[in-house]
Design an enzyme around this catalytic site. Structure first.
Site, PDB file in Angstrom:
ATOM      1  CD  GLU A 163      47.782 -34.239 -28.433  1.00  0.00           C
ATOM      2  OE1 GLU A 163      47.807 -33.023 -28.743  1.00  0.00           O
ATOM      3  OE2 GLU A 163      46.849 -34.750 -27.802  1.00  0.00           O
ATOM      4  CG  ASN A 203      49.559 -39.787 -24.530  1.00  0.00           C
ATOM      5  OD1 ASN A 203      49.123 -40.938 -24.473  1.00  0.00           O
ATOM      6  ND2 ASN A 203      48.790 -38.716 -24.377  1.00  0.00           N
ATOM      7  CG  HIS A 240      40.604 -39.074 -27.656  1.00  0.00           C
ATOM      8  ND1 HIS A 240      39.991 -39.010 -26.424  1.00  0.00           N
ATOM      9  CD2 HIS A 240      41.830 -38.491 -27.494  1.00  0.00           C
ATOM     10  CE1 HIS A 240      40.801 -38.406 -25.557  1.00  0.00           C
ATOM     11  NE2 HIS A 240      41.925 -38.101 -26.180  1.00  0.00           N
ATOM     12  CD  GLU A 269      44.867 -38.104 -23.645  1.00  0.00           C
ATOM     13  OE1 GLU A 269      44.011 -37.402 -24.237  1.00  0.00           O
ATOM     14  OE2 GLU A 269      46.071 -37.784 -23.583  1.00  0.00           O
ATOM     15  CG  ASP A 271      37.004 -39.756 -25.199  1.00  0.00           C
ATOM     16  OD1 ASP A 271      37.502 -40.056 -26.304  1.00  0.00           O
ATOM     17  OD2 ASP A 271      37.219 -38.666 -24.643  1.00  0.00           O
TER      18      ASP A 271
END
Length: 398
Positions: A163, A203, A240, A269, A271
């Site tokens: 990030e 990432n 996400h 990651e 979701d």
């Protein structure tokens, strides 16, 4: 396909190997004879990919949690236990107990492990937050060396930098950025020297839409790194998805564009708000359609384990039941063809997809997937389950 190793220490019964190779998707029989897998990890393995989850050490005593995790997944990421505040709580005093707990649990169940994360503006220990300039740069390098040294040869990948960009494509003005604009490059070069065999990844979130400024900024960084031989092997798309950032129509284009630079891509990651069946099927299919998309990780096991638990974003309900989105993911995984190739963690300057390196004389390599038969922990025990995985020339594949 390479011949079996003659050394009796690692001989496997031919019938057992054959059955495992078939289950893993290695071309030994006609593809039409294969049956659809009913777990996420097994379904992904048919095309040489993985399907993983984030594991929290504090939940490993929850039998329902570990039963689902052990049954469904073949890759694990530590949710918090390998982040800087956990691994180096005091300067030069490393603590790997929490990370090792997850690593040991995963490998004891035949799973691989991704490392997350080494250099990040978030979850820094208090002492690191107080540093700046050359002192922080030295601390970052020391942290990478210390953590990667402990896990050297054990993990399949590391999220080296996490990030580092703002939404407008500019660099995030973190304390790490304050050490100099080359800090990301230094982190990757340090990581490669610390462990030449592991896949090194960048990432980030909100880089799934090809038209976003942030996506283009990360793309240009990777392109620059590849052109100059800065070692980067993988880009992780956190994926996400919420009501405000749902599955973009350009997601597959994004994955394929990054892959064309010569890096692997992974969904790291995942979701999705309310576990939208359509969005889960779409993101899975996008990965399956890109040969260098090596796997998918959901960020938690059950809805009740999620950091977004109120949004019910995962594939298993709080009670452990499989949700409709899980079925849609399984269908996409089972329909995939075995196309990914093994990783080549080097500083190559090639801008085209890097081919699988020639295997060692003692590897068993799939003719379609390009991946190797892997014996977890190089076990010599009767009945050990072997698996198809990235070729890494280590003892568990010899």
């Amino acid at each position: 396909m390479k011949r079996l190793l003659r050394d009796g220490r690692h001989r496997l019964a031919l019938a057992s190997v054959t059955s495992v190779l078939v289950a893993a998707g290695v071309a030994l029989i006609a593809p039409g004879l294969a049956q659809a897998a009913d777990t996420l990890g097994a379904a992904a393995a048919q095309s040489g990919r993985y399907f993983g989850t984030a594991i929290a050490g504090g939940r490993l005593n929850d039998g329902a949690y570990t039963t689902i995790a052990a049954r469904e997944f073949n890759m694990v990421t530590a949710e918090n236990e390998m982040k800087p505040d956990a691994t180096e709580p005091n300067q030069n005093q490393f603590n790997f107990s929490a990370g090792d707990q997850i690593y040991n649990w995963a490998t004891s169940h035949g799973m691989k492990v991704r490392g997350h994360t080494l250099a990040w503006h978030g979850q820094q220990p208090g002492w690191m937050q107080q540093l700046s300039g050359s002192a922080l740069r030295s601390a970052m390098i020391n942290h990478i060396n210390g953590v990667m040294g402990h896990y050297k040869g054990k993990l399949t990948a590391w999220d080296v930098v996490n990030e580092a960009y703002n939404e407008d494509g500019s660099r995030r003005q973190s304390n790490l950025q304050g050490t100099g604009n080359d800090w990301i490059e230094v982190a990757f070069r340090t990581a490669r020297a610390a462990d030449p065999s592991v896949r090194l990844c960048y990432n980030d979130y909100n880089i799934e839409n090809w038209n976003y400024a942030k996506t283009q900024a990360v793309y240009n960084m990777v392109k620059d790194f590849k052109s100059r031989g800065v070692p980067i092997d993988c880009v992780g798309f956190q994926t996400h998805f919420t009501g405000g950032s749902s599955l973009p129509s350009t997601f597959q284009q994004t994955l394929s564009s990054f892959a064309a630079l010569g890096v692997d891509v992974a969904l790291t990651e995942v979701d999705v708000t309310n576990a939208s069946t359509t969005q889960y099927a779409g993101l899975t299919q996008a990965c399956m359609n890109v040969s260098r998309c090596i796997g998918i990780t959901v960020w938690g096991v059950r809805d009740s384990d999620s950091w977004r638990s109120s949004e019910n974003p995962l594939l298993f309900a709080g009670g452990g039941n499989k949700k409709p989105a899980c079925t849609s993911v399984l269908n996409a995984l089972n329909a995939a063809t075995p196309t990914p190739t093994g990783p080549t963690p080097t500083g190559s300057t090639s801008t085209s997809p890097t081919p699988t390196p020639p295997g060692g004389a003692n590897e068993i390599r799939g003719t379609q997937s390009g991946r190797c038969i892997d014996v977890p922990n190089a076990s010599q025990n009767n009945g050990t389950r072997v698996q198809l995985y990235d070729c890494n020339r280590q003892s568990n594949q010899q």
